[in-house]
Write an enzyme that holds these catalytic residues in place. Structure first.
Site, short mmCIF file in Angstrom:
data_model
loop_
_atom_site.label_atom_id
_atom_site.label_comp_id
_atom_site.label_asym_id
_atom_site.label_seq_id
_atom_site.Cartn_x
_atom_site.Cartn_y
_atom_site.Cartn_z
CG HIS A 41 -0.12 -0.16 2.49
ND1 HIS A 41 0.14 -1.40 3.05
CD2 HIS A 41 0.55 0.73 3.25
CE1 HIS A 41 0.90 -1.24 4.12
NE2 HIS A 41 1.18 0.03 4.25
CG HIS A 128 8.33 4.64 -1.03
ND1 HIS A 128 8.24 5.76 -0.22
CD2 HIS A 128 8.47 3.59 -0.20
CE1 HIS A 128 8.33 5.38 1.04
NE2 HIS A 128 8.47 4.07 1.08
#
Length: 192
Positions: A41, A128
């Protein structure tokens, strides 16, 4: 107490792509601890252990930030690492969202969290997706191979597919021997 974070969840296509990236790269780097693709996630805020009252405040903040947001899409870019080349700590997949909508969601969420007296990240936002954590020092040859991969074009690992984002997720994290287990406590749909 609930270990809590707020994130953008991945869709099935993105999980499949990241699963394939991990499969390909892990073949060359078996000593690195790769994450379960289903648990990947984009964390926007890690809040730590919250009691029920603070958890409600976190959900309120996420709902308010989502009310200010509009749906957007982003693309995966290339692999990178946090930490020095001789001792990387995290291997990640970069994200590109050129319209600024992801950054605006992040700033709105931090604003709403600060208004409710939460500590927020002070480092610059670096979106990221964590693919691996490096817990032990890498052999020098493995370090060189990893740096060569990170500096390469990585065309077989990237995609031009855009991934749509329409909500924030308030997540619960439970640590166990098999790794962290994540449960969505509240989905906050973008309203605009």
């Amino acid at each position: 107490m609930t270990r809590t974070f707020i994130a953008l969840e991945m869709n099935d296509a993105q999980q499949r792509h990241l699963s394939e990236v991990i499969r390909q790269v892990a073949l060359s780097f078996p000593g690195i601890r790769w994450v379960n693709p289903e648990s990947i996630h984009l964390t926007l805020a890690f809040l730590g252990e919250l009691d029920d009252e603070r958890l409600e405040k976190a959900i309120e903040a996420a709902q308010e930030a989502a009310q200010q947001a509009v749906p957007f899409s982003y693309r995966l870019t290339q692999l990178g690492a946090f930490g020095p080349p001789h001792a990387p700590r995290v291997i990640w997949m970069g994200i590109e969202e050129p319209t600024g909508k992801l950054e605006r969601v992040y700033r709105a969420l931090n604003r709403e969290l600060r208004a409710r007296r939460f500590e927020v990240e002070r480092r610059p936002f670096s979106p990221h997706l964590t693919l691996a954590r490096v817990k032990t020092p890498l052999d020098p040859v493995v370090q060189q191979d990893l740096q060569a991969l990170l500096q390469s074009k990585q065309q077989s690992l990237t995609t031009n597919e855009a991934y749509a984002i329409t909500s924030l997720h308030v997540m619960k994290s439970e640590l166990s021997r098999g790794g962290a287990q994540y449960t969505c406590l509240q989905e906050c749909l973008f309203q605009r």
